[in-house]
Design a protein around this motif. Structure first.
Motif, PDB file in Angstrom:
ATOM      1  N   VAL A 116       4.002  -9.495  -7.301  1.00  0.00           N
ATOM      2  CA  VAL A 116       4.210  -8.100  -6.908  1.00  0.00           C
ATOM      3  C   VAL A 116       2.881  -7.358  -6.885  1.00  0.00           C
ATOM      4  N   ARG A 117       2.050  -7.571  -7.906  1.00  0.00           N
ATOM      5  CA  ARG A 117       0.749  -6.903  -7.949  1.00  0.00           C
ATOM      6  C   ARG A 117      -0.124  -7.309  -6.767  1.00  0.00           C
ATOM      7  N   GLU A 118      -0.029  -8.568  -6.368  1.00  0.00           N
ATOM      8  CA  GLU A 118      -0.857  -9.044  -5.257  1.00  0.00           C
ATOM      9  C   GLU A 118      -0.483  -8.400  -3.940  1.00  0.00           C
ATOM     10  N   VAL A 119       0.809  -8.205  -3.700  1.00  0.00           N
ATOM     11  CA  VAL A 119       1.244  -7.667  -2.404  1.00  0.00           C
ATOM     12  C   VAL A 119       1.476  -6.165  -2.442  1.00  0.00           C
ATOM     13  N   ALA A 120       1.358  -5.551  -3.620  1.00  0.00           N
ATOM     14  CA  ALA A 120       1.621  -4.112  -3.753  1.00  0.00           C
ATOM     15  C   ALA A 120       0.787  -3.250  -2.808  1.00  0.00           C
ATOM     16  N   PRO A 121      -0.502  -3.559  -2.565  1.00  0.00           N
ATOM     17  CA  PRO A 121      -1.287  -2.724  -1.644  1.00  0.00           C
ATOM     18  C   PRO A 121      -0.751  -2.745  -0.214  1.00  0.00           C
ATOM     19  N   GLY A 134       1.999 -18.416   1.175  1.00  0.00           N
ATOM     20  CA  GLY A 134       3.154 -17.564   1.422  1.00  0.00           C
ATOM     21  C   GLY A 134       2.827 -16.089   1.347  1.00  0.00           C
ATOM     22  N   ARG A 135       2.054 -15.691   0.325  1.00  0.00           N
ATOM     23  CA  ARG A 135       1.718 -14.278   0.193  1.00  0.00           C
ATOM     24  C   ARG A 135       0.786 -13.803   1.295  1.00  0.00           C
ATOM     25  N   ARG A 136      -0.064 -14.696   1.787  1.00  0.00           N
ATOM     26  CA  ARG A 136      -0.933 -14.330   2.913  1.00  0.00           C
ATOM     27  C   ARG A 136      -0.066 -13.973   4.124  1.00  0.00           C
ATOM     28  N   HIS A 137       0.936 -14.785   4.414  1.00  0.00           N
ATOM     29  CA  HIS A 137       1.817 -14.507   5.544  1.00  0.00           C
ATOM     30  C   HIS A 137       2.655 -13.258   5.294  1.00  0.00           C
TER      31      HIS A 137
END
Length: 286
Positions: free
Chosen positions: A42-47, A130-133
């Motif tokens: 969540v922290r990684e994709v929050a921005p 996955g998070r990059r996509h």
């Protein structure tokens, strides 16, 4: 009551479909593993997730104001769209078997919502890239909604069902309760471009970029998106022109999103002293 029932039915269907998709495309073991570090994810994709949710909320909160502004500008392009393509949608309705009405209604109402939810959930739960996509997809969502909001404010455009006697609003005629939900999120003058099309195409474009790491998700996304895009015309909601513009917007939004994420990730890596690896590697282009 009809709005509540339709919303509940749509929501439950999307949740169930997303859960099944996650299990099939990500796998039970990886889903379980993802739950152990959900805070980090969540922290990684929050921005990216935060601005996307804020933009969506702003779009809904300003809907009434934008509709009044659009009517004040009074730039009606409906006749221009009809002059461009004529009776294409009417012919499409005539050629499509009436027995498919229920399928395309489900595609329009549930299939579209499923794509918007299942895609980010699948990437969020996935390992590695996955998070990059997911980041690319969220940026593409924002670009689509931003362009769509501007166009819907500047231009008044009525769909074929509201402009031509030869085109029937098939879904609203057979399932009038569905109009309560669609009217709650958009005006009937918001048709150019088709965001149903552009967002569905954006999901497929990111799915194609992730086809090596998510081979099961790519054909699912493509099949559902194709049904959604066709349904927008068959149901008399959008012109072919809306769909063509939507396809272009969807493809361009993902290309731009990939560049934005590249730059954002490179800046983040530089700020952290390169600890995340080589920022020049464009991992999305597989």
């Amino acid at each position: 009551m009809a709005l509540l029932e339709v919303t509940a039915a749509t929501g439950l269907s999307v949740v169930a479909g997303t859960a099944v998709t996650a299990l099939l495309c990500v796998g039970p073991r990886q889903v379980s593993r993802a739950m152990t570090d959900v805070d980090d994810r969540v922290r990684e994709v929050a921005p990216y997730l935060g601005p996307a949710l804020a933009l969506l909320a702003a779009k809904q909160l300003t809907q009434g104001y934008r509709l009044r502004l659009s009517r004040a500008l009074d730039w009606d392009i409906t006749d221009a769209l009809y002059a461009l393509e004529g009776g294409f949608v009417a012919a499409l309705q005539d050629l499509t078997p009436e027995a498919t009405l229920e399928f395309f209604t489900v595609s329009y109402m549930i299939g579209f919502a499923f794509l918007l939810v299942a895609a980010p959930v699948t990437y969020f739960l996935s390992p590695g890239q996955g998070r990059r996509h997911l980041k690319e997809l969220l940026v593409a969502y924002m670009l689509n909604y931003a362009v769509g909001t501007v166009c819907y404010t500047l231009f008044i455009s009525y769909g074929p069902r509201n402009h031509l006697e030869t085109v029937s609003g098939l879904m609203y005629r057979a399932y009038p309760q569905t109009q309560d939900l669609t009217a709650a999120v958009a005006s009937n003058t918001n048709v150019f471009p088709s965001l149903h099309t552009s967002l569905s195409v954006a999901v497929v474009a990111v799915a194609w970029r992730s086809r090596r790491t998510h081979p099961r998700w790519t054909p699912v996304a493509a099949a559902v998106a194709a049904a959604v895009v066709f349904s927008t015309m068959y149901l008399g909601i959008h012109w072919l022109s809306d769909v063509v513009a939507g396809v272009a917007l969807g493809v361009v939004s993902v290309a731009v999103a990939a560049r934005i994420v590249d730059r954002a990730e490179s800046s983040s890596v530089a700020a952290h002293g390169g600890e995340r690896g080589d920022p020049t590697v464009r991992t999305g282009d597989d």
